[in-house]
Design an enzyme around this catalytic site. Structure first.
Site, PDB file in Angstrom:
ATOM      1  N   LYS A  27      16.786 -61.219   6.957  1.00  0.00           N
ATOM      2  CA  LYS A  27      16.227 -59.861   7.006  1.00  0.00           C
ATOM      3  C   LYS A  27      17.011 -59.014   8.015  1.00  0.00           C
ATOM      4  CE  LYS A  27      11.713 -61.549   5.536  1.00  0.00           C
ATOM      5  NZ  LYS A  27      10.353 -61.976   5.861  1.00  0.00           N
ATOM      6  N   GLN A  55       6.127 -62.933  10.788  1.00  0.00           N
ATOM      7  CA  GLN A  55       6.576 -63.927   9.815  1.00  0.00           C
ATOM      8  C   GLN A  55       5.527 -65.029   9.665  1.00  0.00           C
ATOM      9  OE1 GLN A  55       9.334 -63.578   7.921  1.00  0.00           O
ATOM     10  NE2 GLN A  55       8.940 -65.491   6.849  1.00  0.00           N
ATOM     11  N   ASP A  68       5.395 -55.226   5.477  1.00  0.00           N
ATOM     12  CA  ASP A  68       5.140 -56.344   4.559  1.00  0.00           C
ATOM     13  C   ASP A  68       4.047 -55.983   3.554  1.00  0.00           C
ATOM     14  OD1 ASP A  68       6.625 -58.700   4.644  1.00  0.00           O
ATOM     15  OD2 ASP A  68       5.649 -59.397   6.474  1.00  0.00           O
TER      16      ASP A  68
HETATM   17  N1  GUN Z   1       6.434 -65.958   4.660  1.00  0.00           N
HETATM   18  C1  GUN Z   1       6.800 -66.144   3.376  1.00  0.00           C
HETATM   19  N2  GUN Z   1       7.036 -64.958   2.758  1.00  0.00           N
HETATM   20  C2  GUN Z   1       6.808 -64.005   3.690  1.00  0.00           C
HETATM   21  C3  GUN Z   1       6.888 -62.589   3.657  1.00  0.00           C
HETATM   22  O1  GUN Z   1       7.206 -61.952   2.643  1.00  0.00           O
HETATM   23  N3  GUN Z   1       6.573 -61.959   4.828  1.00  0.00           N
HETATM   24  C4  GUN Z   1       6.208 -62.635   5.941  1.00  0.00           C
HETATM   25  N4  GUN Z   1       5.896 -61.925   7.029  1.00  0.00           N
HETATM   26  N5  GUN Z   1       6.116 -63.944   6.000  1.00  0.00           N
HETATM   27  C5  GUN Z   1       6.424 -64.640   4.868  1.00  0.00           C
END
Ligand code: GUN
Length: 298
Positions: free
Chosen positions: A60, A104, A127
């Site tokens: 990211k 996350q 998100d």
């Molecule tokens: N863990 C797995 N997929 C995601 C996501 O799209 N965002 C976040 N914050 N954690 C994740």
């Protein structure tokens, strides 16, 4: 069509599409920079040493750098208290130099995802996990859409795949993918939607009806050749690490669909890796840009 006949299928190339989106985001960022005086800024809270989470956050932030965004990482040991994480969330909420941030997942068991998510400012929730953004998905209100569902819709749009009037079958009802993507498909996508999950009886009966099949379960090879009809569009959201001693890193990534045996029945199919994964990251960037523009009334 005879089951043995080979059909030409189109790869829904998430990597290529996400790079195109990044170019667009980069151009817009360069235009807005002199107006706002700073670039869009994404932050992440990462708890513990989960290898997959570390890799995702790194990807990211690499993408942030490619488009000219600022990024900030806040890392914590697995033993960190929930209180400390809530303080960090509150600090990010109150920081005007930050447009959006993610926490996350997964979090360690002693930290409540619900309590943490509830505290995230919906305007910075890139998100799309907060109840406010999730709720607005079903309404005409502008909102930050969950990143993976937004990426799936964007990928289909860019390949001119019509969802209106189609029967979309979603396998998996997680809060992150299955549940929100089914709302987007049934709402703005104007599709007829069936949602399947662990308690669904006779999964193949449902998947065989699908014009568009979205699979987000986390079970390699769940979807086999005899479970789909000819001409189906398949979006495979699964990311499964399969041990493989023949490769240097010791594992390969596979989706939830038995790609080798299913792909020639499809009209379109996403590869894993290189399908939905990069589109999720592109959507996170789009959400951050949206949050930045909204904050600065652009
Ligand atoms: N863990 C797995 N997929 C995601 C996501 O799209 N965002 C976040 N914050 N954690 C994740």
């Amino acid at each position: 069509m005879n089951d043995k006949e080979v059909q030409q299928f189109v790869i829904l190339d998430g990597k290529k599409t996400s790079r195109e989106i990044e170019v667009e985001i980069g151009e817009e960022t360069r235009k807005l920079l002199p107006v706002v005086g700073r670039p869009p800024h994404l932050a992440a809270i990462l708890v513990g040493d989960d290898t997959a989470s570390n890799t995702y956050v790194k990807s990211k932030f690499k993408a942030c750098k490619r488009v000219g965004f600022k990024d900030t990482l806040a890392t914590f040991d697995t033993t960190v208290s929930q209180e400390t994480i809530l303080e960090k969330v509150a600090a990010f909420n109150n920081d005007p130099r930050l447009d959006g941030y993610i926490v996350q997942l997964p979090l360690p068991d002693h930290i409540s995802v619900e309590i943490v998510t509830d505290l995230i400012d919906p305007k910075k929730d890139v998100d799309g996990f907060t109840p406010a953004n999730f709720g607005k998905m079903g309404l005409p209100h502008p909102s930050l859409l969950p990143a993976t569902p937004r990426g799936i819709m964007e990928l289909m749009t860019r390949y001119d795949i019509e969802t209106r009037g189609k029967h979309c079958v979603v396998v998996g009802n997680s809060h992150i993918v299955g549940s929100p993507v089914s709302l987007l498909l049934a709402g703005p996508g104007k599709a007829t939607v069936t949602v399947c999950h662990i308690y669904t009886k006779d999964l193949a009966f449902h998947t065989l009806q699908a014009d568009i099949l979205i699979v987000a379960v986390g079970k390699p090879n769940l979807i086999k050749r005899d479970m789909v009809k000819d001409g189906v569009v398949i979006v495979d959201v699964g990311i499964n690490r399969i041990p493989d001693s023949s490769v240097q890193r010791g594992y390969v990534i596979k989706g939830d669909v038995d790609f080798e045996n299913v792909s020639d029945k499809c009209s379109y199919i996403t590869p894993v890796p290189g399908g939905v994964g990069p589109m999720t990251i592109a959507s996170l960037l789009l959400n951050t840009l949206d949050a930045y523009k909204r904050t600065h009334q652009l």
